[in-house]
Design a protein around this motif. Structure first.
Motif, mmCIF file in Angstrom:
data_model
loop_
_atom_site.group_PDB
_atom_site.id
_atom_site.type_symbol
_atom_site.label_atom_id
_atom_site.label_comp_id
_atom_site.label_asym_id
_atom_site.label_seq_id
_atom_site.Cartn_x
_atom_site.Cartn_y
_atom_site.Cartn_z
ATOM 1 N N GLY A 35 0.809 -1.200 0.000
ATOM 2 C CA GLY A 35 0.000 0.000 0.000
ATOM 3 C C GLY A 35 0.848 1.258 0.000
ATOM 4 N N TRP A 36 0.214 2.324 -0.407
ATOM 5 C CA TRP A 36 0.806 3.662 -0.312
ATOM 6 C C TRP A 36 -0.110 4.524 0.562
ATOM 7 C CZ3 TRP A 36 5.536 5.076 -1.992
ATOM 8 C CH2 TRP A 36 6.172 4.281 -2.957
ATOM 9 N N ALA A 49 -3.518 4.109 -1.909
ATOM 10 C CA ALA A 49 -3.790 3.013 -2.837
ATOM 11 C C ALA A 49 -3.239 1.711 -2.272
ATOM 12 C CB ALA A 49 -3.158 3.285 -4.202
ATOM 13 N N SER A 50 -3.828 0.601 -2.698
ATOM 14 C CA SER A 50 -3.319 -0.707 -2.290
ATOM 15 C C SER A 50 -3.414 -1.685 -3.449
ATOM 16 C CB SER A 50 -4.075 -1.250 -1.081
ATOM 17 O OG SER A 50 -5.407 -1.556 -1.414
ATOM 18 N N ILE A 51 -2.603 -2.726 -3.345
ATOM 19 C CA ILE A 51 -2.572 -3.751 -4.382
ATOM 20 C C ILE A 51 -2.331 -5.092 -3.699
ATOM 21 C CG2 ILE A 51 -0.091 -3.354 -4.777
ATOM 22 C CD1 ILE A 51 -0.615 -3.976 -7.758
ATOM 23 N N ASN A 52 -3.076 -6.114 -4.098
ATOM 24 C CA ASN A 52 -2.917 -7.394 -3.439
ATOM 25 C C ASN A 52 -1.727 -8.166 -4.018
ATOM 26 O OD1 ASN A 52 -4.026 -8.147 -5.883
ATOM 27 N ND2 ASN A 52 -5.427 -9.666 -5.009
ATOM 28 N N LYS A 53 -1.507 -9.362 -3.504
ATOM 29 C CA LYS A 53 -0.292 -10.113 -3.832
ATOM 30 C C LYS A 53 -0.146 -10.382 -5.324
ATOM 31 C CE LYS A 53 -1.336 -13.513 -1.109
ATOM 32 N NZ LYS A 53 -1.241 -14.820 -0.396
ATOM 33 N N CYS A 96 5.398 3.937 1.776
ATOM 34 C CA CYS A 96 5.115 2.610 1.260
ATOM 35 C C CYS A 96 4.940 1.666 2.450
ATOM 36 C CB CYS A 96 6.301 2.180 0.399
ATOM 37 S SG CYS A 96 6.311 0.471 -0.108
ATOM 38 N N ALA A 97 4.037 0.707 2.315
ATOM 39 C CA ALA A 97 3.798 -0.228 3.404
ATOM 40 C C ALA A 97 3.566 -1.630 2.864
ATOM 41 C CB ALA A 97 2.587 0.213 4.223
ATOM 42 N N ALA A 98 3.978 -2.615 3.650
ATOM 43 C CA ALA A 98 3.808 -4.022 3.288
ATOM 44 C C ALA A 98 3.104 -4.743 4.429
ATOM 45 C CB ALA A 98 5.160 -4.673 3.025
ATOM 46 N N ASN A 109 -6.989 -0.814 3.528
ATOM 47 C CA ASN A 109 -6.853 0.628 3.455
ATOM 48 C C ASN A 109 -6.637 1.280 4.810
ATOM 49 O OD1 ASN A 109 -9.381 0.167 4.464
ATOM 50 N ND2 ASN A 109 -10.437 1.602 3.142
ATOM 51 N N SER A 110 -6.292 0.497 5.804
ATOM 52 C CA SER A 110 -6.023 1.083 7.105
ATOM 53 C C SER A 110 -4.592 0.793 7.536
ATOM 54 C CB SER A 110 -6.992 0.541 8.156
ATOM 55 O OG SER A 110 -6.779 -0.841 8.361
ATOM 56 N N VAL A 111 -4.053 1.711 8.310
ATOM 57 C CA VAL A 111 -2.675 1.586 8.779
ATOM 58 C C VAL A 111 -2.462 0.266 9.529
ATOM 59 C CG1 VAL A 111 -0.994 2.565 10.389
ATOM 60 C CG2 VAL A 111 -2.295 4.073 8.881
#
Length: 127
Positions: A35-36, A49-53, A96-98, A109-111
């Motif tokens: 995610g960003w 934004a987020s994107i799955n595997k 950026c987050a993983a 979509n949450s921290v």
């Protein structure tokens, strides 16, 4: 130890574009949803934004739809955020987050749904 390193931030005029990159090391990139998020001065960190595997599911905050595009390259352990038609209100530090997928989670979509974070990269859009 999982590490995330962002790059690509900078100063751009309104209407311009930037492409952020985030490379992950120390973990199995393909097992993470990515995610960003962004954080403006004095404000809370917010989902972008987020994107799955498998990159089959993409989600965006409403205010960036049709302007930002998230993508990933599992061979390069890298997630991207292409930002077009930038506005001054897009000015923020972008993170950026993983995360390992939570049971039943779809949008991420949450921290709290992310386990690892980059150091952030500054994006400044001038009017």
């Amino acid at each position: 130890q999982v590490q995330l390193v962002e790059s690509g931030g900078g100063l751009v005029q309104a209407g311009g574009s930037l492409r952020l990159s985030c490379t992950v090391s120390g973990g199995t990139f393909s097992s993470f949803h990515m995610g960003w998020f962004r954080q403006a001065p004095g404000k809370e960190r917010k989902f972008v934004a987020s994107i799955n595997k498998s990159a089959s599911n993409l989600y965006y905050e409403d205010i960036v739809v049709d302007r930002f595009t998230i993508s990933r390259d599992n061979a390069k352990n890298t997630v991207y955020l292409q930002m077009d038609l930038l506005k001054p209100e897009d000015t923020a530090v972008y993170y950026c987050a993983a995360g390992l997928p939570r049971p039943g989670a779809v949008v991420a979509n949450s921290v709290s749904e992310y386990d690892y974070w980059g150091q952030g990269t500054q994006v400044t859009v001038s009017s």
